[in-house]
Scaffold this active site. Sequence first.
Site, PDB file in Angstrom:
ATOM      1  N   HIS A 238     100.155  41.225  36.816  1.00  0.00           N
ATOM      2  CA  HIS A 238      98.812  40.659  36.858  1.00  0.00           C
ATOM      3  C   HIS A 238      98.388  40.166  35.482  1.00  0.00           C
ATOM      4  O   HIS A 238      98.827  40.667  34.463  1.00  0.00           O
ATOM      5  CB  HIS A 238      97.796  41.695  37.372  1.00  0.00           C
ATOM      6  CG  HIS A 238      97.610  42.869  36.460  1.00  0.00           C
ATOM      7  ND1 HIS A 238      98.556  43.864  36.326  1.00  0.00           N
ATOM      8  CD2 HIS A 238      96.591  43.218  35.615  1.00  0.00           C
ATOM      9  CE1 HIS A 238      98.137  44.773  35.460  1.00  0.00           C
ATOM     10  NE2 HIS A 238      96.942  44.396  34.998  1.00  0.00           N
ATOM     11  N   PHE A 239      97.528  39.159  35.500  1.00  0.00           N
ATOM     12  CA  PHE A 239      96.815  38.688  34.327  1.00  0.00           C
ATOM     13  C   PHE A 239      95.341  39.018  34.534  1.00  0.00           C
ATOM     14  O   PHE A 239      94.877  39.131  35.666  1.00  0.00           O
ATOM     15  CB  PHE A 239      96.961  37.173  34.158  1.00  0.00           C
ATOM     16  CG  PHE A 239      98.376  36.710  33.921  1.00  0.00           C
ATOM     17  CD1 PHE A 239      98.819  36.419  32.642  1.00  0.00           C
ATOM     18  CD2 PHE A 239      99.260  36.556  34.977  1.00  0.00           C
ATOM     19  CE1 PHE A 239     100.120  35.989  32.416  1.00  0.00           C
ATOM     20  CE2 PHE A 239     100.564  36.121  34.774  1.00  0.00           C
ATOM     21  CZ  PHE A 239     100.993  35.844  33.480  1.00  0.00           C
TER      22      PHE A 239
END
Length: 436
Positions: A238-239
């Site tokens: 994830h970012f």
Amino acid sequence: MMLRIKRVPTVVSNYQKEEGEEGGCGRNCLRNCCLPGAKLPLYAFKRVNKVSCDKGLVDHEDKEAPVAFLDSLLLGEWEDRMQRGLFRYDVTACETKVIPGGYGFIAQLNEGRHLKKRPTEFRVDKVLQPFDENKFNFTKVGQEEVLFQFEPSDNDEVQFWPSAPIDVKNSPSVVAINVSPIEYGHVLLIPRILECLPQRIDRESFLLALHMASEAGNPYFRLGYNSLGAFATINHLHFQAYYLAVPFPIEKASTGKITTTHCGVKISNILNYPVRGLVFEGGNTLEDLSNVVSDSCICLQDNNIPYNILISDSGRRIFLFPQCYAEKQALGEVSPELLDTQVNPAVWEISGHMVLKRKEDYEDASEGNAWRLLAEVSLSEERLEEVKDLIFEAIACYIDDGKCVTPSLLKESDVTPESIEDPDTLTGSHPSMVPA
């Protein structure tokens, strides 16, 4: 000058129950038990081909998009979840100020994040670790926390569907709220969510993150990434991203050019900043920029070097910070004074947005205190040179033959001070920092 943020209040979450508090799933989650028949909004972005020097990574025609990506879709849907009470605490109640000084470090008092944020569930001394479905991951979140699917368009035009089936076989990328937010509009970009990828950069996922930054088209909406060992707390790729209408200190730091790749990506040292690192910008295409950075990250991962990334200026500039704070903690090399703050310096802190957990630290916040903490994050000059050697070996195919990339040959003429637009020149209804 002391600043504050004007915002509307949020509602504390009624949904954030720990697993097992109720019988069965009961969460309308993103696993096989709840996915059949599920639908979510779908935003299909136009693939960007060229890098503009002035207004970001855009090659769009002037044709108006079916929905404004940042204002109407992302922030509009985030505010909807705010009103529905899907957050662990009220982030808009957090005090925020710009610390006096030349760098403009931003301090926030966020006691709720400290008390209610999900704890880390894996080792911090290994950057690459296998995905573990028994630990928390994003397939376990409720579908109400997902704002929309984010995918490339199949006809080279921006498209939007308010309700679209979830293509389980092709594992969509999604944008979801961060239920432990740092700021307004704090979201997660989760590439190919159903593939259950561990927290490690790959070319396809990093390019997706750059497309999101480009699509937002606002320098005050930034994306960040934390590797394992650099204060990522969930081992599911994830970012993070959020909106804050004030320049980050790192964005104002001077840079010193090292080299330019044959595909037009300029690589520079960060100068006169407490955390040493590299800046990547330019490129003939968005994919050129993405590949150089993602290959650098893959090199760090493969060598077990923790790192953080900030994607800035609508995707035009990318900051890469190898770091060693967790290693120093484990070796007992961090002072008790810094440990007592309980601040884990991840990408936002390194960039200059200091999320503080104790009121006394917030009240005593100073540029000197911020600098002392961040200096402990940084690799030494000697160690950074070793890491850069690894990176330049990994991306050697992008460097023209005969072009020197030795940082010690840096010339004064290559030093560039950076600036960012005044937030008052930007339009929009987002919360902004104003004089108290």
